[in-house]
Structures are given as structure tokens and as C-alpha cells.
Design an enzyme around this catalytic site. Sequence first.
Site: not given
Length: 447
Positions: A124, A164
Amino acid sequence: MKTSEIMAKLQAKYPGENEYLQAVQEVLESIEDVYNMHPEFEKAKIVERMVEPDRIFSFRVTWVDDMGEVQTNTGYRIQFNSAIGPYKGGLRFHKAVTPSMLKFLGFEQTFKNALTTLPMGGAKGGSDFDPKGKSNAEIMRFCQAFMAELWQCIGPDQDVPAGDVGVGGREIGYMYGMYKKLAREYNTGVLTGKGSTWGGSILRPEATGFGALYFVDHVLRTAGKDIAGKTIAVSGFGNVAWGACIKASQLGAKVVAISGPDGVCHIPAGITKEMIDYMLVMRASNRDKVEDMASRFPEQAKFIAGKKSWSIPVDIALPCAFQNELSEDDAKELKANGCWCCCEVSNMGCQPGAIHFFQHNGVLFAPGKAVNAGGVATSGLEMTQNAAHISWTADEVDSKLHQIMQSIHEQCVKFGTQPDGTIDYVKGANIAGFMKVAQAMLEQGII
Ligand code: 2IT
């Protein structure tokens, strides 16, 4: 070492990293029994290794705003686990981004990616850059400055970022442009969520929401229920909420609430196609106000300031916005108003007290890492298409997505069925993901 001791050590080592500790705690509680049954995992210190990211990159991102002022943000990429494939996971641009938030997301991503059946490790990244109120030119300059650092950390067989919260097709486009210029590599597989004319997979924008509704459909069928005609509250109005609204409507359900940081829009007759299309306009405006929907469609939508979607009576609640967006009090209010199913579409959308309340009060509950895995799964399908220099049709991608969500549901049933016959989807998803990653780590030795 027992999982509870490992947890206590992490709490002492990373005080204040609340989201990260919350995500780890949930997984360790779920896997405790299977972990105790596998002494070879304990011997190889699998859990101690799995909870630590492989590496964290942190970098300064400096750019110039439209007023000519110099702005500085912090960028990150956390490569969490590569046991089952190259690092894979999204980039989040949001003012509240911290290493703790990205560590929780990277940790979750590792298990989620394992569930997809595709060979992807977990990662991430992102920045504390706040897209709210920024012009298109400012977004472009920030994305370019961010990629000026990130490009050295990523690659099609190494680490493949995607979107995201705060990062959609536009941002991926600006970042890919800069990547090409700096790396002089023209392999589109370095990022996913690209435009459909330059390597992006058809249906990737819709995939998280579509996959989530396919999963909800399986949960309901398994419980002997039918999604058609049910009322649904969705939170947020971003990419995930948008895809969920489209598929929910196609399956005959009625989405009666969407929300934003400013409040909720109640849509008693159900969201229409025009309203769903307008969600894209609202997202592109960077205003972050759901009230705009009620201003544009005053007959159909009523804006209630300061309220969440969980105040609207519904059958099914679908958190689609941000972690911890649904509290125990929200869970109680939903149940009191007749809600009997909650599937997390956002990552860790429910607070632990809310999950506990749902599970002990007969509300069907499924966790984000299973429900929302269709997004990253379709990113995996995009990587396959890029590597093979082909593009599949919408029907091909959709049927593969369908199969993957069905397989994730089967894994949850396999590992989550309790002695009384009910399915604990939290345990099911966590154990299934853990077993796959743990086994791969064991086979690859102590590294
Ligand atoms: O949370 C997620 O799974 C995503 N943001 C998508 C990640 C990806 O690589 O498509």
C-alpha cells in the site's frame, strides 16, 4: 510465542499506531486456533514475520500550487509481503494518511490478495496530500512530483500500485505518464486502473463495487434470501460506492442512501441511473460534498446535514468509504431500524465493537478483505492482459470476476463454518488468507 504475546509486543513497539494494531488484532484473534495446531509455523516465527512490512519507503513530495506557492507533502510505499507474488496494492491520497494507516492497509491487502486466487503479494502507499479543492493542474503537478520519487521503488514484476481513496483513473494517468518519462520503460503493467485505451482493463473502475455485490448475493443465497427488492444504504459517493450502486440496481435492489463528509442523501424511491452518473461528476469536482446530489435532484434526494447513511432504515448496510466509519452505536441504530446484513466494502469499515454487535445479534456480517477483493482481483486480471499484450471483453472480465468472488465465498465457508452451522466470515477470510501466505513463507525458508 502465543498470538496474544505477539500482539502485546507489537502494542509496546508501535504505540499510537491504532489502525495497524486494530487490523493485526482482528487477524490474530481469528487465526489463534489454527496457529496453535501448526507448530511448524511457530518454529519459523511466521506470525512475527508476517505482521512486519518487508520494507517502508518514505519520501518528501514538493510541488507548486496554482498561486505559485511551494507545498510539501510526505509520500510512502509500504511493501508488506511478497510470499505469493510481486507487491500489489493501491495508493491513497488523503489528508489523514499516516504510516499506521498504510501499514494497516498493506497488512489487509496481503490477506485479501491471497484470497483472490491470483499470485499477488501485499502493498500500500500514498500521501497526506489532500485532493479536496485542488484544481486539475494541481492534481497533475502533485502526481508528477510523487512519481518522481516512487518510480524507483516499483516495476511490473516487482511492485504494481493502483488507486485507492483519492486516486482514480485521472491520477493513475498522470502518474503513468511521469513513470514512462523517468524510467524509459513502456510496460503498462507497472500500474493498474489505467485508461481503457492504454492498457487499462475493461470493468476495472466498476470491479470493487460489482465484486462486492456478487459477494453479497452469495451471502444472501447461502442464508436462503434473495437480494431483489431489498433496500441498501451505501456510504460515500466515490468509485467504490458508484460501482456498488450500479450492480445493486442491476440485481433489483434499491439503494436509498449515499453519504459524504457533510451528511447523507436519503433517496426513498432508490437511486436512478442519472444520479449514479452524477456521482462521477461530484467526484471529479473535488468538492467532497454529497449535498450536491440533493441540489441537482431535489425531487428525489433529501440532504440531511451531519448524519450518516446508518441512520436510514434499510435491509442491508454497505460501508463503502473509509476505515472505522461504522461504530457500535451505528450498528445498534441499524439493527433497531430493521437491518439484518452488513458487508464491509471499505477496508476495515466497521469498528471492532460494531462487528461484535452484528455477530452477536443475528446480523449477517462479512469483512472487507473478502467483500472488496474484486477490485484488486481485476487489477490482477489487468496485469495478465498487459503481460500477454491482449485485452479481454467486458463479458470475459466480468465472468472471471464472478468466478473469483464465488471462490472467495467458498473459502470463507470452508474455513469459517462454525459447529452450529453458521458462517463466521471474519474467521473464514482471515484463516483462508493466513494459511495460504503462511504456507508459502514456510516453503521459501527463513528470509
Ligand atoms: O484496497 C484495495 O484493494 C485497492 N485499493 C485496490 C488495489 C489494487 O491494486 O487494485
